[in-house]
Design an enzyme around this catalytic site. Structure first.
Site, PDB file in Angstrom:
ATOM      1  N   PRO A   2      58.205  67.013  74.597  1.00  0.00           N
ATOM      2  CA  PRO A   2      59.058  67.910  75.123  1.00  0.00           C
ATOM      3  C   PRO A   2      58.495  69.110  75.401  1.00  0.00           C
ATOM      4  CG  PRO A   2      60.254  66.434  73.575  1.00  0.00           C
ATOM      5  CD  PRO A   2      58.738  66.409  73.250  1.00  0.00           C
ATOM      6  N   GLU A   3      58.857  69.614  76.613  1.00  0.00           N
ATOM      7  CA  GLU A   3      58.334  71.066  76.815  1.00  0.00           C
ATOM      8  C   GLU A   3      59.327  72.002  77.030  1.00  0.00           C
ATOM      9  OE1 GLU A   3      55.209  70.639  80.015  1.00  0.00           O
ATOM     10  OE2 GLU A   3      54.742  68.632  79.355  1.00  0.00           O
ATOM     11  N   HIS A  93      65.310  55.574  62.540  1.00  0.00           N
ATOM     12  CA  HIS A  93      64.524  56.631  62.732  1.00  0.00           C
ATOM     13  C   HIS A  93      65.211  58.001  62.528  1.00  0.00           C
ATOM     14  CE1 HIS A  93      61.808  53.501  63.999  1.00  0.00           C
ATOM     15  NE2 HIS A  93      62.442  53.460  65.209  1.00  0.00           N
ATOM     16  N   ARG A 112      57.955  59.044  65.489  1.00  0.00           N
ATOM     17  CA  ARG A 112      56.697  58.947  65.098  1.00  0.00           C
ATOM     18  C   ARG A 112      56.436  60.034  63.837  1.00  0.00           C
ATOM     19  NH1 ARG A 112      52.078  58.593  69.694  1.00  0.00           N
ATOM     20  NH2 ARG A 112      50.786  58.333  67.651  1.00  0.00           N
ATOM     21  N   ARG A 155      37.537  85.217  81.116  1.00  0.00           N
ATOM     22  CA  ARG A 155      37.506  83.774  80.411  1.00  0.00           C
ATOM     23  C   ARG A 155      36.939  82.560  81.323  1.00  0.00           C
ATOM     24  NH1 ARG A 155      39.877  84.127  75.621  1.00  0.00           N
ATOM     25  NH2 ARG A 155      41.148  85.887  75.430  1.00  0.00           N
TER      26      ARG A 155
END
Length: 280
Positions: A2-3, A93, A112, A155
């Site tokens: 998820p962002e 879970h 997980r 950079r």
């Protein structure tokens, strides 16, 4: 993982349900979730306190409780926060259960077990926690083309790796980096320090647009991400390049290609996003 748009969607769904509610019980069933703090310490710090604010910083969701106590959660790859009634059957879970004083419960479910929870005591500790981890919020007024140009100047890092660095820009992950770079017509392997000012301006606008579209779609449900009621987001139906290898580019019709950038599967249009020339 998820962002920013997925976590912001969860925040918007949870805030009206949690703010003003009191935590009656806290059950941390997986000690790994709160390491190095033991589960009983987390429960003691949170139990009985009222939730004053639900907010987001980058990909982190924060519950700020009375007495300046803060629970900071990160969903990582497969974490989900679900809100349901106390008498409903518990999902598989389940790692953490927070019981509210209105008979509902907030569940942290994670196949997980990568998701985390930290309790921070005091606003100073909270500010220090984020200062060492996160850069500018891309939807805040501080995220300007000039600010982005200053961060990128000199950079040699590939632009996609730059976008994924949470210490510079908080909340952008693999999906939204791909979508933003396509919108800006920039190849993900281009050195960020070589971008010209018009490209920097296009990239800044593309990042904001991609994130706002993700929020408008209530996130992207590719694998595990779900809303707090278990529903799916819909941004995956609006992808321009991500996960569309072999399909025609929506801009020029050239087949989308998949490559590796910043260690991640990355999707580009080889015509709209010209690959940078290798140095001689």
């Amino acid at each position: 993982m998820p962002e920013l748009p997925e976590v912001e969607t969860i925040r918007r769904q949870l805030a009206p349900a949690l703010e003003g509610r009191r935590l009656q019980a806290v059950d941390v069933r997986d000690p790994r979730w709160s390491m190095p703090a033991p589960p009983e310490a987390i429960a003691d710090a949170l139990r009985g306190r009222e939730i004053e604010r639900v907010w987001r910083r980058g990909k982190y969701l924060v519950l700020s409780l009375e007495d300046d106590v803060h629970l900071v959660m990160h969903l990582r790859m497969t974490g989900n926060l679900l809100l349901d009634d106390a008498d409903a059957e518990e999902p598989d879970h389940l790692r953490v259960r927070l019981d509210l004083d209105d008979g509902r419960r907030l569940l942290f479910v994670d196949v997980r077990r990568f998701g985390t929870g930290d309790v921070l005591l005091g606003s100073g500790a909270l500010a220090e926690y984020f200062a060492s981890r996160l850069g500018v919020e891309p939807l805040d007024p501080d995220f300007t083309a000039d600010a982005l140009r200053a961060m990128a100047r000199g950079r040699k890092q590939p632009v996609k790796a730059f976008l994924l660095n949470q210490e510079r820009i908080a909340g952008v992950g693999n999906i939204y980096a791909d979508e933003a770079l396509f919108r800006a017509k920039i190849h993900p392997l281009r050195q960020v320090g070589t971008l010209r000012r018009p490209q920097i301006e296009a990239l800044r606008a593309a990042v904001v647009e991609s994130l706002e579209l993700g929020i408008d779609s209530k996130g992207a449900s590719i694998d595990d991400y779900r809303h707090v009621d278990g529903a799916r987001g819909s941004f995956q139906d609006r992808f321009l390049v991500h996960l569309r290898a072999g399909e025609p580019c929506p801009r020029c019709g050239t087949p989308i290609e998949k490559l590796r950038a910043a260690g991640r599967g990355t999707y580009v249009c080889p015509r709209c996003q010209r690959r940078p020339r290798l140095p001689r």
